[in-house]
Write a protein that holds these residues in place. Structure first.
Motif, short mmCIF file in Angstrom:
data_model
loop_
_atom_site.label_atom_id
_atom_site.label_comp_id
_atom_site.label_asym_id
_atom_site.label_seq_id
_atom_site.Cartn_x
_atom_site.Cartn_y
_atom_site.Cartn_z
N VAL A 165 0.86 -1.19 0.00
CA VAL A 165 0.00 0.00 0.00
C VAL A 165 0.89 1.24 0.00
O VAL A 165 1.68 1.43 0.92
CB VAL A 165 -0.92 0.03 1.23
N PRO A 166 0.82 2.07 -1.03
CA PRO A 166 1.68 3.26 -1.06
C PRO A 166 1.27 4.27 0.00
O PRO A 166 0.08 4.59 0.11
CB PRO A 166 1.48 3.81 -2.47
N PRO A 167 2.20 4.79 0.79
CA PRO A 167 1.84 5.79 1.80
C PRO A 167 1.57 7.15 1.16
O PRO A 167 2.11 7.46 0.10
CB PRO A 167 3.09 5.84 2.70
N LEU A 168 0.72 7.94 1.82
CA LEU A 168 0.48 9.31 1.37
C LEU A 168 1.61 10.18 1.92
O LEU A 168 1.55 10.66 3.05
CB LEU A 168 -0.88 9.81 1.84
N ALA A 169 2.66 10.34 1.12
CA ALA A 169 3.85 11.08 1.54
C ALA A 169 4.54 11.62 0.30
O ALA A 169 4.18 11.27 -0.84
CB ALA A 169 4.78 10.17 2.34
N VAL A 170 5.53 12.46 0.51
CA VAL A 170 6.32 12.96 -0.62
C VAL A 170 7.05 11.77 -1.24
O VAL A 170 7.77 11.06 -0.55
CB VAL A 170 7.32 14.04 -0.17
N PRO A 171 6.86 11.49 -2.55
CA PRO A 171 7.54 10.35 -3.18
C PRO A 171 9.05 10.44 -3.03
O PRO A 171 9.62 11.53 -2.97
CB PRO A 171 7.11 10.46 -4.65
N GLU A 172 9.68 9.30 -2.96
CA GLU A 172 11.12 9.22 -2.69
C GLU A 172 11.94 10.03 -3.69
O GLU A 172 12.91 10.70 -3.31
CB GLU A 172 11.56 7.74 -2.75
N GLU A 173 11.55 10.02 -4.95
CA GLU A 173 12.34 10.71 -5.97
C GLU A 173 12.26 12.23 -5.86
O GLU A 173 13.06 12.95 -6.46
CB GLU A 173 11.93 10.28 -7.38
N PHE A 174 11.26 12.73 -5.08
CA PHE A 174 11.11 14.18 -4.93
C PHE A 174 11.54 14.69 -3.55
O PHE A 174 11.41 15.88 -3.27
CB PHE A 174 9.65 14.60 -5.18
N ARG A 175 12.01 13.80 -2.67
CA ARG A 175 12.28 14.21 -1.29
C ARG A 175 13.46 15.17 -1.18
O ARG A 175 13.55 15.93 -0.22
CB ARG A 175 12.53 12.97 -0.42
N THR A 176 14.35 15.14 -2.13
CA THR A 176 15.48 16.07 -2.10
C THR A 176 15.20 17.33 -2.90
O THR A 176 16.03 18.23 -2.94
CB THR A 176 16.74 15.38 -2.65
N ALA A 177 14.03 17.38 -3.55
CA ALA A 177 13.69 18.53 -4.37
C ALA A 177 12.96 19.57 -3.53
O ALA A 177 12.45 19.29 -2.45
CB ALA A 177 12.82 18.10 -5.55
N THR A 178 12.88 20.79 -4.03
CA THR A 178 12.19 21.87 -3.33
C THR A 178 11.06 22.46 -4.19
O THR A 178 10.41 23.40 -3.76
CB THR A 178 13.18 22.99 -2.97
N GLY A 179 10.84 21.91 -5.38
CA GLY A 179 9.84 22.44 -6.29
C GLY A 179 8.44 21.99 -5.93
O GLY A 179 8.21 21.24 -4.97
N PRO A 180 7.46 22.41 -6.71
CA PRO A 180 6.05 22.09 -6.44
C PRO A 180 5.70 20.61 -6.61
O PRO A 180 4.63 20.19 -6.17
CB PRO A 180 5.29 22.96 -7.45
#
Length: 346
Positions: free
Chosen positions: A308-323
């Motif tokens: 079950v995918p968690p409702l969170a910032v996806p791993e590939e975007f966790r180091t990003a600061t964009g929208p």
């Protein structure tokens, strides 16, 4: 940072399915709301969108305690109101009011407009002195754009838009902090929709309101919302600011919803990235394992059926600061613009 006025955690509402006549036994459940989490800030409008049957209206009824949750918590200004009853619940309901979807059936046809708008004062007599209620009712009618002289008319003497204004006036009578609006403009003409939405925006500033605004019309939600949550089969699958959701969606379901929004400009329509989903929405009595969207998703892999995918910032975007770095319940989330920039504002 504004203070949170409503905090919802792990909210679940299951309706049991039974069979048998003399000895009834539960054989399943309709999982209408199946684990919803969000926070509503003071003065904010949180939009909730999704297909019919995804649990939006059930969520609205849970927030105003018209339905009791199967599990989970609802906190109002830090206080857990989930299990309240009697006087304690009555006091909280004064602060959390609802505007219903159908302006035709949500008003008692045997009561005058003055009695309908003034009825909250009968239930909560401490909100207004008895001799002052008629004046308060007239003021409320004027605030929502109706003629105070029509206080003795009946609902059938008003148009759909006017009836919805009556419903809004009734919701404002007790000066609540939160209004839960369950598809308040879906039964109205487009021009009247705009009038009611503009009225709600003005009243939000005037009465210092926070809104939970539920709708299936994405353009209406974008117009009024500060943040937007996208629901699918009883869960929020993506949530973020209006810009994050509409211009930088990362969940496949959100992208499919946005691609279905009508585009009036023929040239822009040709450049739209239209996404056609396969299959039908699964039954809420038989939710797919893992990711509940996987049966219609073009990105589905083996992992989607197992986890079950968690409702969170996806791993590939966790180091990003964009929208694109916002909460999205997808194992393979990626940013994809499906509506041309000049059309995305609806």
């Amino acid at each position: 940072m504004a203070e949170p006025v409503l905090e919802v955690g792990g909210l679940v509402k299951h309706y049991p399915l039974t069979q048998g006549v003399l000895f009834r036994k539960q054989v399943g459940a309709v999982r209408a709301v199946d684990g919803v989490d969000f926070t509503l800030l003071k003065g904010e409008t949180l939009g909730i969108v999704g297909e019919s049957g995804c649990g939006k209206s059930t969520l609205a009824r849970l927030l105003v305690q018209l339905e009791r949750p199967t599990q989970g918590t609802i906190r109002y200004r830090g206080e857990d109101i989930t299990g309240l009853s009697g006087r304690a619940l009555k006091a909280v309901r004064r602060d959390i009011q609802m505007v219903f979807q159908d302006p035709y059936t949500s008003l008692n046809p045997r009561m005058t407009v003055g009695d309908i708008v003034g009825e909250p004062y009968e239930i909560h007599p401490e909100a207004a002195p008895k001799g002052d209620r008629r004046r308060r009712v007239r003021e409320l009618l004027e605030v929502v754009g109706l003629n105070p002289e029509h206080v003795n008319r009946y609902p059938h003497q008003f148009s759909g838009g006017q009836r919805q204004r009556i419903g809004i006036a009734r919701g404002l009578a007790l000066r609540p902090g939160i209004i839960v609006a369950d598809e308040p403009v879906s039964a109205l003409d487009v021009s009247v929709q705009a009038q009611v939405i503009n009225l709600m925006e003005r009243l939000q500033d005037e009465f210092d309101l926070s809104y939970v605004f539920i709708a299936h019309d994405l353009s209406v939600v974008r117009h009024i919302s500060d943040r937007v949550g996208v629901m699918y089969l009883g869960k929020i699958v993506e949530i973020g600011t209006e810009t994050e959701i509409y211009d930088h969606p990362t969940h496949p379901y959100t992208q499919a919803l946005l691609s279905a929004v009508p585009v009036p400009d023929p040239e822009a329509r040709e450049h739209r990235d239209r996404i056609i989903l396969s299959g039908d929405v699964p039954s809420p009595t038989d939710i797919p394992s893992g990711c509940r969207f996987r049966t219609r998703c073009w990105k589905a892999r083996e992992r989607c059926a197992l986890e079950v995918p968690p409702l969170a910032v996806p791993e590939e975007f966790r180091t990003a600061t964009g929208p694109a770095a916002h909460d999205s319940a997808c194992h393979f989330a990626e940013e994809r613009r499906v509506v041309p920039p000049e059309q995305s504002a609806g």
